[in-house]
Motif scaffolding. Structure first.
Motif, PDB file in Angstrom:
ATOM      1  N   GLN A 277     -19.205  21.869 -16.611  1.00  0.00           N
ATOM      2  CA  GLN A 277     -20.633  22.822 -16.701  1.00  0.00           C
ATOM      3  C   GLN A 277     -21.808  21.993 -16.987  1.00  0.00           C
ATOM      4  O   GLN A 277     -21.611  21.350 -17.934  1.00  0.00           O
ATOM      5  CB  GLN A 277     -20.455  24.209 -17.223  1.00  0.00           C
ATOM      6  N   TYR A 278     -22.838  21.868 -16.247  1.00  0.00           N
ATOM      7  CA  TYR A 278     -23.975  21.016 -16.623  1.00  0.00           C
ATOM      8  C   TYR A 278     -23.800  19.618 -16.930  1.00  0.00           C
ATOM      9  O   TYR A 278     -24.806  19.059 -17.011  1.00  0.00           O
ATOM     10  CB  TYR A 278     -24.588  21.863 -17.982  1.00  0.00           C
ATOM     11  N   PRO A 280     -23.176  16.021 -14.296  1.00  0.00           N
ATOM     12  CA  PRO A 280     -23.341  15.532 -13.058  1.00  0.00           C
ATOM     13  C   PRO A 280     -22.510  16.208 -12.148  1.00  0.00           C
ATOM     14  O   PRO A 280     -21.144  15.641 -12.303  1.00  0.00           O
ATOM     15  CB  PRO A 280     -23.648  14.051 -13.088  1.00  0.00           C
ATOM     16  N   GLY A 281     -22.733  16.631 -11.004  1.00  0.00           N
ATOM     17  CA  GLY A 281     -21.684  16.973 -10.019  1.00  0.00           C
ATOM     18  C   GLY A 281     -21.439  18.512 -10.098  1.00  0.00           C
ATOM     19  O   GLY A 281     -20.916  19.213  -8.983  1.00  0.00           O
ATOM     20  N   ASP A 282     -21.803  18.979 -11.245  1.00  0.00           N
ATOM     21  CA  ASP A 282     -21.567  20.533 -11.169  1.00  0.00           C
ATOM     22  C   ASP A 282     -22.551  21.437 -10.234  1.00  0.00           C
ATOM     23  O   ASP A 282     -22.123  22.445  -9.235  1.00  0.00           O
ATOM     24  CB  ASP A 282     -21.990  20.928 -12.689  1.00  0.00           C
ATOM     25  N   CYS A 283     -23.981  21.017  -9.948  1.00  0.00           N
ATOM     26  CA  CYS A 283     -24.601  21.492  -8.855  1.00  0.00           C
ATOM     27  C   CYS A 283     -24.165  21.479  -7.514  1.00  0.00           C
ATOM     28  O   CYS A 283     -23.959  22.113  -6.640  1.00  0.00           O
ATOM     29  CB  CYS A 283     -26.222  20.903  -9.082  1.00  0.00           C
ATOM     30  N   GLU A 284     -23.602  20.109  -7.293  1.00  0.00           N
ATOM     31  CA  GLU A 284     -23.382  19.670  -5.865  1.00  0.00           C
ATOM     32  C   GLU A 284     -22.061  20.635  -5.520  1.00  0.00           C
ATOM     33  O   GLU A 284     -22.003  21.234  -4.578  1.00  0.00           O
ATOM     34  CB  GLU A 284     -22.834  18.163  -5.915  1.00  0.00           C
ATOM     35  N   SER A 285     -21.282  20.753  -6.816  1.00  0.00           N
ATOM     36  CA  SER A 285     -20.037  21.736  -6.235  1.00  0.00           C
ATOM     37  C   SER A 285     -20.418  23.244  -5.987  1.00  0.00           C
ATOM     38  O   SER A 285     -19.886  23.711  -4.983  1.00  0.00           O
ATOM     39  CB  SER A 285     -18.957  21.682  -7.562  1.00  0.00           C
ATOM     40  N   GLU A 286     -21.270  23.843  -6.601  1.00  0.00           N
ATOM     41  CA  GLU A 286     -21.698  25.155  -6.271  1.00  0.00           C
ATOM     42  C   GLU A 286     -22.506  25.309  -4.945  1.00  0.00           C
ATOM     43  O   GLU A 286     -22.160  26.219  -4.378  1.00  0.00           O
ATOM     44  CB  GLU A 286     -22.676  25.447  -7.573  1.00  0.00           C
ATOM     45  N   ILE A 287     -23.292  24.289  -4.862  1.00  0.00           N
ATOM     46  CA  ILE A 287     -23.853  24.011  -3.387  1.00  0.00           C
ATOM     47  C   ILE A 287     -22.717  23.871  -2.367  1.00  0.00           C
ATOM     48  O   ILE A 287     -22.755  24.792  -1.351  1.00  0.00           O
ATOM     49  CB  ILE A 287     -24.863  23.013  -3.356  1.00  0.00           C
ATOM     50  N   LEU A 288     -21.957  23.358  -2.472  1.00  0.00           N
ATOM     51  CA  LEU A 288     -20.840  22.988  -1.201  1.00  0.00           C
ATOM     52  C   LEU A 288     -20.145  24.115  -1.229  1.00  0.00           C
ATOM     53  O   LEU A 288     -19.686  24.406  -0.057  1.00  0.00           O
ATOM     54  CB  LEU A 288     -20.033  21.987  -1.601  1.00  0.00           C
ATOM     55  N   ALA A 289     -19.597  24.771  -2.202  1.00  0.00           N
ATOM     56  CA  ALA A 289     -18.972  26.131  -2.221  1.00  0.00           C
ATOM     57  C   ALA A 289     -19.635  27.138  -1.488  1.00  0.00           C
ATOM     58  O   ALA A 289     -19.163  27.862  -0.583  1.00  0.00           O
ATOM     59  CB  ALA A 289     -18.412  26.639  -3.597  1.00  0.00           C
ATOM     60  N   GLU A 406     -35.013  23.049 -16.603  1.00  0.00           N
ATOM     61  CA  GLU A 406     -34.297  21.687 -16.131  1.00  0.00           C
ATOM     62  C   GLU A 406     -33.077  22.367 -15.361  1.00  0.00           C
ATOM     63  O   GLU A 406     -32.595  21.609 -14.515  1.00  0.00           O
ATOM     64  CB  GLU A 406     -33.676  21.118 -17.624  1.00  0.00           C
ATOM     65  N   ASN A 407     -32.485  23.583 -15.460  1.00  0.00           N
ATOM     66  CA  ASN A 407     -31.566  24.263 -14.736  1.00  0.00           C
ATOM     67  C   ASN A 407     -31.962  24.204 -13.264  1.00  0.00           C
ATOM     68  O   ASN A 407     -31.098  23.940 -12.417  1.00  0.00           O
ATOM     69  CB  ASN A 407     -31.197  25.436 -15.272  1.00  0.00           C
ATOM     70  N   ILE A 408     -33.041  24.639 -13.156  1.00  0.00           N
ATOM     71  CA  ILE A 408     -33.471  24.859 -11.615  1.00  0.00           C
ATOM     72  C   ILE A 408     -33.727  23.362 -10.955  1.00  0.00           C
ATOM     73  O   ILE A 408     -33.379  22.882  -9.938  1.00  0.00           O
ATOM     74  CB  ILE A 408     -34.941  25.652 -11.534  1.00  0.00           C
ATOM     75  N   ALA A 409     -34.448  22.432 -11.857  1.00  0.00           N
ATOM     76  CA  ALA A 409     -34.824  21.089 -11.517  1.00  0.00           C
ATOM     77  C   ALA A 409     -33.338  20.451 -10.755  1.00  0.00           C
ATOM     78  O   ALA A 409     -33.464  19.758  -9.998  1.00  0.00           O
ATOM     79  CB  ALA A 409     -35.258  20.368 -12.555  1.00  0.00           C
ATOM     80  N   ARG A 410     -32.395  20.324 -11.678  1.00  0.00           N
ATOM     81  CA  ARG A 410     -31.092  19.883 -11.230  1.00  0.00           C
ATOM     82  C   ARG A 410     -30.676  20.240  -9.729  1.00  0.00           C
ATOM     83  O   ARG A 410     -30.309  19.523  -8.978  1.00  0.00           O
ATOM     84  CB  ARG A 410     -30.075  19.670 -12.378  1.00  0.00           C
ATOM     85  N   TYR A 411     -30.944  21.692  -9.458  1.00  0.00           N
ATOM     86  CA  TYR A 411     -30.590  21.934  -8.435  1.00  0.00           C
ATOM     87  C   TYR A 411     -31.440  21.352  -6.924  1.00  0.00           C
ATOM     88  O   TYR A 411     -30.944  20.983  -6.191  1.00  0.00           O
ATOM     89  CB  TYR A 411     -30.224  23.559  -8.158  1.00  0.00           C
TER      90      TYR A 411
END
Length: 455
Positions: A277-278, A280-289, A406-411
């Motif tokens: 969590q948090y 690199p790759g964490d956001c991508e995984s949630e978006i892909l799901a 930062e949490n929103i920015a990374r998405y």
């Protein structure tokens, strides 16, 4: 057509114009090592007191599993100056509510109270931090041990598909890894645990220097600091907490497991090792799901449930943890449909993402959905996902309580190509745990490969 086009433009506009999130806070550290995070918000006359103990099932040792979850129960059974059952009675009389939860990495407890009941909440929470053992007895431990064991029987051992999580975690993460066992622990370990084992766990992990306290809502920060010092300063600092046992997790083969159960329909689980969590790759995984199986407009739902009509339901999610994660897809087949066929269709859609990135519209829709849910949580100071909980979450995982923007920015920084790269890197053809749970006597409906057993 004109209406659809307008909504698409509106969605993009909202995505581009989101204002900066402002959650001012003050961090204060007591002499006993307790980290205190304070946020003042006078929107409503409510205050949330949210405590995270930095201990979860991942901190447990072999043969001593289930302790973190057991303590979640024990923390509501009275403390040195609060009789058993009175914790809830005091809070409810003041118009407040409370709850708690346990994960692989942390255990949290929160109370949401009217602003005139802040001192009560601090008194109750500090008493169980400092004086839990004064009220703990072998009889109480045995009572809650029985409750937890019965919970395991109801939710795992005797529940339809209930053993899936144990099989997935044990096969994704190797023996000795903090995530090899589930949060609820093993029945054998719970039965074998001595009263002294429980006391030792308390002395090691339930100490102020292994906790963070977030207080958000209708407070005055300076007055709140005085109250925190009044109730928490006298609690002694514990010894240095032992670090989590870091064991490398790597899966370079497919593990195919078949489990017969008392179920009506076969269900397929596919799980891959993923990022923490948090990281690199964490956001991508949630978006892909979300793109694959996040709702009725997702690719797999439309294909398997609507078009082919071979699945009853399907979901996908990233299971986030502090030192690792897993990407999981779950599909329930319709009566008589083999899980082999379901798996083949899922792989086709994953391969499609690997060969061609998702569309810009898919990406923006998913990020907008995340932002809407995120901002909705920020409207509340209490509960799971409210501002007090997020202050603690961000501090625990990133070291920065003020991680809201930062949490929103990374998405928002994720591109269509990033999703494709993630799928290629993590959803490997030779690194998946494939679990088939089928009705008793119907192993012909399972995925057809060599079986693997939980170790």
């Amino acid at each position: 057509m004109r209406k659809i086009f307008f909504l698409f433009l509106l969605s993009s506009y909202v995505f581009a114009q989101l204002p900066e999130i402002n959650v001012p806070y003050k961090r204060y550290v007591l002499k006993n090592g307790l980290n205190v995070l304070l946020h003042e918000d006078h929107t409503l006359p409510l205050i949330s007191v949210n405590t995270w103990y930095h201990v979860g099932s991942g901190n447990e040792k072999k043969g001593l599993t289930g302790f973190a979850h057991l303590f979640e129960h024990l923390m509501f059974e009275g403390s040195g100056h609060v009789s058993e059952g009175m914790f809830d009675i005091y809070l409810e009389a003041a118009g407040g509510d409370n709850n708690g939860s346990t994960s692989n990495d942390r255990t949290n407890y929160w109370e949401t109270v009217p602003s005139n009941a802040l001192e009560l909440a601090l008194y109750l929470d500090s008493d169980r931090m400092g004086y839990l053992k004064d009220a703990m007895t072998p009889e109480k431990v045995d009572g809650q041990r029985s409750v937890v064991m019965n919970e395991k029987r109801q939710s795992v051992d005797n529940a339809p598909y209930g053993k899936a999580w144990e099989y997935l975690m044990a096969n994704l993460f190797p023996e000795g890894h903090p995530y090899h066992h589930t949060t609820i622990g093993s029945m054998e370990d719970l039965q074998a645990a001595s009263y002294q084992d429980v006391l030792n766990f308390c002395d090691t992990y339930y100490v102020p220097n292994n906790a963070s306290l977030a207080i958000a809502g209708d407070i005055n920060i300076e007055e709140t600091i005085k109250l925190v010092e009044k109730y928490y300063n006298e609690i002694p600092m514990g010894k240095q907490v032992p670090p989590v046992n870091l064991v490398h997790a790597e899966l370079n083969e497919n593990k195919v497991i078949t489990l017969e159960d008392k179920v009506q329909l076969p269900r397929l689980y596919m799980a891959w090792l993923s990022t923490a969590q948090y990281l690199p790759g964490d956001c991508e995984s949630e978006i892909l799901a979300n793109i694959l199986a996040g709702g009725k407009n997702s690719r797999l739902y439309k294909k398997l449930v609507y078009d082919l009509q071979i699945a009853q339901d399907i979901s996908a999610f990233q299971y986030n943890m502090k030192i690792g994660g897993s990407f999981i897809i779950i599909a329930t087949a319709k009566d008589g449909i083999s899980l082999e066929r379901i798996k083949e269709e899922i792989i086709k859609e994953i391969d499609e993402i690997k060969n061609n990135p998702p569309t810009k519209r898919e990406l923006e829709r998913t990020i907008n959905q995340f932002e809407a849910a995120y901002l909705s949580n920020l409207e509340s100071v209490g509960g799971f996902g409210g501002k007090a909980d997020l202050l603690n979450q961000f501090y625990f995982f990133t070291g920065n309580p003020d991680y809201f923007n930062e949490n929103i920015a990374r998405y928002r920084a994720v591109s269509e190509k990033d999703i494709q790269t993630y799928a290629v890197s993590y959803l490997k053809n030779n690194g998946c745990v494939v679990l088939s749970i089928v009705p008793e006597g119907k192993t012909d409906l399972a995925v057809k490969q060599n079986s693997a057993e939980v170790k």
